[in-house]
Design a protein around this motif. Structure first.
Motif, PDB file in Angstrom:
ATOM      1  N   TRP A  83       0.840  -1.193   0.000  1.00 30.55           N
ATOM      2  CA  TRP A  83       0.000   0.000   0.000  1.00 30.55           C
ATOM      3  C   TRP A  83       0.881   1.251   0.000  1.00 30.55           C
ATOM      4  O   TRP A  83       0.634   2.198  -0.753  1.00 30.55           O
ATOM      5  CB  TRP A  83      -0.919  -0.006   1.222  1.00 30.55           C
ATOM      6  N   LEU A  84       1.923   1.243   0.821  1.00 37.28           N
ATOM      7  CA  LEU A  84       2.809   2.417   0.895  1.00 37.28           C
ATOM      8  C   LEU A  84       3.540   2.653  -0.425  1.00 37.28           C
ATOM      9  O   LEU A  84       3.659   3.782  -0.894  1.00 37.28           O
ATOM     10  CB  LEU A  84       3.832   2.245   2.017  1.00 37.28           C
ATOM     11  N   VAL A  85       4.018   1.577  -1.029  1.00 40.69           N
ATOM     12  CA  VAL A  85       4.744   1.712  -2.295  1.00 40.69           C
ATOM     13  C   VAL A  85       3.830   2.314  -3.361  1.00 40.69           C
ATOM     14  O   VAL A  85       4.189   3.260  -4.065  1.00 40.69           O
ATOM     15  CB  VAL A  85       5.299   0.343  -2.751  1.00 40.69           C
ATOM     16  N   ALA A  86       2.612   1.795  -3.462  1.00 38.01           N
ATOM     17  CA  ALA A  86       1.674   2.293  -4.474  1.00 38.01           C
ATOM     18  C   ALA A  86       1.324   3.755  -4.207  1.00 38.01           C
ATOM     19  O   ALA A  86       1.234   4.572  -5.130  1.00 38.01           O
ATOM     20  CB  ALA A  86       0.412   1.433  -4.478  1.00 38.01           C
ATOM     21  N   THR A  87       1.138   4.080  -2.930  1.00 32.30           N
ATOM     22  CA  THR A  87       0.785   5.450  -2.563  1.00 32.30           C
ATOM     23  C   THR A  87       1.897   6.418  -2.936  1.00 32.30           C
ATOM     24  O   THR A  87       1.653   7.454  -3.566  1.00 32.30           O
ATOM     25  CB  THR A  87       0.515   5.536  -1.049  1.00 32.30           C
ATOM     26  N   TRP A  88       3.129   6.081  -2.573  1.00 30.26           N
ATOM     27  CA  TRP A  88       4.240   6.992  -2.858  1.00 30.26           C
ATOM     28  C   TRP A  88       4.521   7.082  -4.353  1.00 30.26           C
ATOM     29  O   TRP A  88       4.905   8.139  -4.856  1.00 30.26           O
ATOM     30  CB  TRP A  88       5.490   6.595  -2.072  1.00 30.26           C
ATOM     31  N   ASP A  89       4.326   5.989  -5.089  1.00 34.01           N
ATOM     32  CA  ASP A  89       4.520   6.059  -6.538  1.00 34.01           C
ATOM     33  C   ASP A  89       3.517   7.030  -7.161  1.00 34.01           C
ATOM     34  O   ASP A  89       3.848   7.800  -8.059  1.00 34.01           O
ATOM     35  CB  ASP A  89       4.374   4.669  -7.167  1.00 34.01           C
ATOM     36  N   HIS A  90       2.291   6.978  -6.667  1.00 34.83           N
ATOM     37  CA  HIS A  90       1.257   7.892  -7.160  1.00 34.83           C
ATOM     38  C   HIS A  90       1.638   9.342  -6.842  1.00 34.83           C
ATOM     39  O   HIS A  90       1.614  10.222  -7.706  1.00 34.83           O
ATOM     40  CB  HIS A  90      -0.086   7.520  -6.527  1.00 34.83           C
ATOM     41  N   VAL A  91       2.024   9.583  -5.599  1.00 31.23           N
ATOM     42  CA  VAL A  91       2.399  10.934  -5.167  1.00 31.23           C
ATOM     43  C   VAL A  91       3.588  11.452  -5.980  1.00 31.23           C
ATOM     44  O   VAL A  91       3.568  12.586  -6.487  1.00 31.23           O
ATOM     45  CB  VAL A  91       2.739  10.935  -3.655  1.00 31.23           C
ATOM     46  N   LEU A  92       4.603  10.620  -6.144  1.00 36.22           N
ATOM     47  CA  LEU A  92       5.822  11.082  -6.825  1.00 36.22           C
ATOM     48  C   LEU A  92       5.615  11.290  -8.323  1.00 36.22           C
ATOM     49  O   LEU A  92       6.279  12.136  -8.929  1.00 36.22           O
ATOM     50  CB  LEU A  92       6.980  10.111  -6.567  1.00 36.22           C
ATOM     51  N   SER A  93       4.694  10.548  -8.929  1.00 39.22           N
ATOM     52  CA  SER A  93       4.448  10.783 -10.355  1.00 39.22           C
ATOM     53  C   SER A  93       3.738  12.130 -10.545  1.00 39.22           C
ATOM     54  O   SER A  93       4.022  12.853 -11.508  1.00 39.22           O
ATOM     55  CB  SER A  93       3.683   9.626 -10.996  1.00 39.22           C
ATOM     56  N   GLU A  94       2.843  12.475  -9.630  1.00 42.53           N
ATOM     57  CA  GLU A  94       2.205  13.800  -9.692  1.00 42.53           C
ATOM     58  C   GLU A  94       3.259  14.899  -9.496  1.00 42.53           C
ATOM     59  O   GLU A  94       3.238  15.933 -10.158  1.00 42.53           O
ATOM     60  CB  GLU A  94       1.124  13.934  -8.607  1.00 42.53           C
ATOM     61  N   TYR A  95       4.157  14.651  -8.572  1.00 41.93           N
ATOM     62  CA  TYR A  95       5.224  15.607  -8.282  1.00 41.93           C
ATOM     63  C   TYR A  95       6.130  15.805  -9.510  1.00 41.93           C
ATOM     64  O   TYR A  95       6.434  16.934  -9.897  1.00 41.93           O
ATOM     65  CB  TYR A  95       6.026  15.121  -7.079  1.00 41.93           C
ATOM     66  N   ALA A  96       6.529  14.699 -10.155  1.00 42.51           N
ATOM     67  CA  ALA A  96       7.420  14.784 -11.317  1.00 42.51           C
ATOM     68  C   ALA A  96       6.752  15.575 -12.447  1.00 42.51           C
ATOM     69  O   ALA A  96       7.397  16.359 -13.141  1.00 42.51           O
ATOM     70  CB  ALA A  96       7.782  13.376 -11.798  1.00 42.51           C
ATOM     71  N   ARG A  97       5.447  15.370 -12.578  1.00 44.02           N
ATOM     72  CA  ARG A  97       4.706  16.108 -13.592  1.00 44.02           C
ATOM     73  C   ARG A  97       4.753  17.619 -13.302  1.00 44.02           C
ATOM     74  O   ARG A  97       4.911  18.438 -14.205  1.00 44.02           O
ATOM     75  CB  ARG A  97       3.251  15.616 -13.598  1.00 44.02           C
ATOM     76  N   ALA A  98       4.622  17.972 -12.033  1.00 44.04           N
ATOM     77  CA  ALA A  98       4.637  19.390 -11.643  1.00 44.04           C
ATOM     78  C   ALA A  98       6.010  20.016 -11.886  1.00 44.04           C
ATOM     79  O   ALA A  98       6.109  21.166 -12.324  1.00 44.04           O
ATOM     80  CB  ALA A  98       4.235  19.529 -10.173  1.00 44.04           C
ATOM     81  N   VAL A  99       7.071  19.253 -11.622  1.00 43.52           N
ATOM     82  CA  VAL A  99       8.429  19.783 -11.865  1.00 43.52           C
ATOM     83  C   VAL A  99       8.626  20.010 -13.367  1.00 43.52           C
ATOM     84  O   VAL A  99       9.129  21.060 -13.786  1.00 43.52           O
ATOM     85  CB  VAL A  99       9.515  18.832 -11.325  1.00 43.52           C
ATOM     86  N   ALA A 100       8.193  19.044 -14.190  1.00 47.12           N
ATOM     87  CA  ALA A 100       8.350  19.163 -15.632  1.00 47.12           C
ATOM     88  C   ALA A 100       7.612  20.403 -16.156  1.00 47.12           C
ATOM     89  O   ALA A 100       8.117  21.140 -17.005  1.00 47.12           O
ATOM     90  CB  ALA A 100       7.834  17.898 -16.322  1.00 47.12           C
ATOM     91  N   LEU A 101       6.433  20.644 -15.600  1.00 44.88           N
ATOM     92  CA  LEU A 101       5.631  21.809 -15.991  1.00 44.88           C
ATOM     93  C   LEU A 101       6.357  23.106 -15.628  1.00 44.88           C
ATOM     94  O   LEU A 101       6.419  24.052 -16.412  1.00 44.88           O
ATOM     95  CB  LEU A 101       4.283  21.735 -15.260  1.00 44.88           C
ATOM     96  N   ARG A 102       6.919  23.125 -14.449  1.00 44.59           N
ATOM     97  CA  ARG A 102       7.655  24.305 -13.980  1.00 44.59           C
ATOM     98  C   ARG A 102       8.872  24.583 -14.878  1.00 44.59           C
ATOM     99  O   ARG A 102       9.156  25.724 -15.227  1.00 44.59           O
ATOM    100  CB  ARG A 102       8.082  24.049 -12.529  1.00 44.59           C
ATOM    101  N   ILE A 103       9.590  23.520 -15.266  1.00 45.68           N
ATOM    102  CA  ILE A 103      10.757  23.682 -16.139  1.00 45.68           C
ATOM    103  C   ILE A 103      10.319  24.229 -17.501  1.00 45.68           C
ATOM    104  O   ILE A 103      10.952  25.124 -18.068  1.00 45.68           O
ATOM    105  CB  ILE A 103      11.485  22.321 -16.326  1.00 45.68           C
TER     106      ILE A 103
END
Lengths: 109, 147
Positions: A83-103
């Protein structure tokens, strides 16, 4: 693995008497009576907590002759970890998308 | 059995560690998947001073964790207890490492198995949980586990 079974593991770990039971069982399989000697909540409460731990998949019971023994279940913590792995993968993919947008935004300036 | 090892996840993002750190912290409200992962679901989240705070649309507030180490742009650590009392906190460390392709972000969630409550941590219980887990790993990985 359902969210429900994962929630059960976390909920089961949230209670001191249940953690104490797991601690006792870490020493090896035991009958209810022997567990109750180490957990100061009374035998019927121990039985109730063992049921919760069994439903969470952390404990299993086996019959050895006429004795009912309780033991730690193999891979009992796996649902919580998954459950933790799936949760953090979801969170981090949203985060990576936000960084890419900012760049993108900064390079467009 | 590695079930009780810290949960470790990595993600590569473009740009510098400084930007990656800034997006992770100052802009957390812009990317955190609130509908799926939050206490109130209809809400916002932000780093407020040294705490990570969720505010609901109806004015409720809950603290997810407290920053314990703040080393921009390299790393930060915080306690983690969304929906739970802080006595049931686990720990998270996020590091931001510069690489050829951008920044490697690593999240380590540790102590998640430990829901020890200091209020009930009697002397006999000190370190007990660690012993439980060590015993659990040993027993559950034995060939005749559960027999």
């Amino acid at each position: 693995m359902s969210n429900q079974s994962q929630a059960r593991v976390f909920d089961a770990l949230g209670e001191p008497a249940r953690r104490r039971i797991l601690e006792v069982l870490a020493g090896g399989p035991q009958p209810v009576g022997a567990i109750a000697e180490h957990v100061p909540v009374g035998r019927s409460a121990v039985s109730r907590q063992l049921r919760v731990l069994s439903e969470a998949g952390l404990v299993q019971h086996t019959s050895r002759g006429t004795r009912n023994l309780y033991a730690l279940a193999p891979d009992g913590f796996a649902p919580a970890q998954q459950w933790l792995v799936a949760t953090w993968d979801h969170v981090l993919s949203e985060y990576a998308r936000a960084v890419a947008l900012r760049i993108e935004e900064e390079s467009a300036k | 059995m590695s079930d009780l090892a810290p949960v470790r996840r990595e993600v590569m993002v473009p740009g510098s560690p400084a930007i990656a750190f800034d997006v992770f912290t100052r802009q957390i409200g812009g990317w955190w998947p609130i509908p799926a992962i939050s206490v109130f679901h209809n809400s916002t989240v932000a780093f407020v001073d040294d705490r990570i705070v969720e505010h609901s649309a109806t004015g409720e507030e809950t603290v997810w964790g407290t920053v314990t180490e703040w080393l921009p742009p390299h790393s930060l650590s915080f306690t983690w207890h969304p929906g739970k009392d802080e006595s049931q906190a686990s720990r998270i460390t996020v590091t931001f490492a510069e690489s050829d392709q951008g920044t490697l972000v690593t999240l380590i969630h540790d102590g998640w198995e430990s829901f020890a409550d200091p209020a009930v941590a009697r002397d006999e219980y000190n370190n007990g949980w660690q012993i439980v887990l060590a015993g659990y790993v040993q027993l559950a990985s034995a060939p005749d586990a559960g027999a």
